[in-house]
Design an enzyme around this catalytic site. Structure first.
Site: not given
Ligand code: PGA
Length: 244
Positions: A67, A136, A138, A143
């Site tokens: 992404d 959350n 995601h 999302e």
């Molecule tokens: P992080 O992000 O590895 O920085 O905790 C995870 C995400 O938001 O998918």
């Protein structure tokens, strides 16, 4: 769905990096899709080390970025482009033809999505996908509420994503949309790993593994994947039922 628990972040990352390095060794044309972020950061470093030290031929595999934040230039240190260039592409001196990341500055973002979808289909699908999990639930920028069948798409970011996402940047940034590989691609991927570490992820890991499968908590899709694996450290697994 398999769940593997490791003593700490270092051991977890080492295990993940070993799997990727061995997969590239056994299948030089592997198609790998990876998330950026804090969770896979050490995996990337260890992967580079293992590929170099193990004298693996890494000139043929394909790397896809999961992404990107819409509107951010690749030079922004918080962008996924920047992350992968510094952590993977530059250290391994990969040829630009070997990797594809969404151009989040493109005027036509739908076209960027089509390019990614075409790339995945031309390559015969994704072999291994490695994702993290947001606060959350995601995955990438899929999302809460996202359909489980979507392919690449542009998403309006959830408030939690906008605020947690600030950690990647030097100063406050206005975040609005993300462009992401969708959960439809995740379901079509041969093998998917979801990694999480630290006590802050304990709640979302519990929901992922023990909660209902629902669009409102995207990571729950892992329960449906025919070859999905959750990799956690002891802290991230601290709220799981004991028999897990
Ligand atoms: P992080 O992000 O590895 O920085 O905790 C995870 C995400 O938001 O998918």
């Amino acid at each position: 769905m398999q769940t593997l628990s490791f003593k700490n972040y270092e051991v977890l990352s080492d295990y993940m990096a070993d799997i990727i390095a061995n997969s590239i060794k056994n299948e030089p044309n592997l198609v790998l899709c990876m998330a950026s972020g804090s969770t896979p950061a050490l995996t990337c470093d260890l992967l580079v080390q293992k590929l170099k030290e193990g004298q693996v031929d890494y000139s043929k595999f394909t790397f896809l970025g999961l992404d990107e934040w819409v509107g951010l230039p690749p030079t922004n240190t918080g962008s996924c482009h920047y992350f992968f260039h510094k952590k993977i592409f530059e250290p391994l001196q990969l040829s630009p033809s070997q990797y594809f990341l969404f151009n989040a500055l493109a005027e036509d973002l739908k076209d960027e999505c089509s390019k990614m979808d075409k790339m995945i289909s031309d390559k015969g699908g994704i072999d291994i996908m490695i994702v993290g999990i947001g606060m959350n639930g995601h995955i990438g920028f899929n999302e809460p509420g996202t359909s489980f069948t979507l392919l690449s798409h542009v998403a309006e970011l959830d408030e939690i994503t906008k605020s947690v996402g600030q950690k990647y940047f030097d100063g406050p940034v206005a975040l609005g949309e993300g462009i992401t590989i969708g959960l439809g691609h995740l379901m079509n991927t041969k093998k998917v790993f979801l990694m999480a570490n630290g006590s802050k992820k304990a709640e979302v890991i519990k929901k992922t593994i023990e909660g209902p499968v629902t669009k409102s908590f995207p990571a729950s899709i892992m329960q449906k994947h025919p070859d999905g694996c959750i990799l956690i450290d002891e802290e991230a697994g601290s709220l799981l039922k004991k028999d897990k």
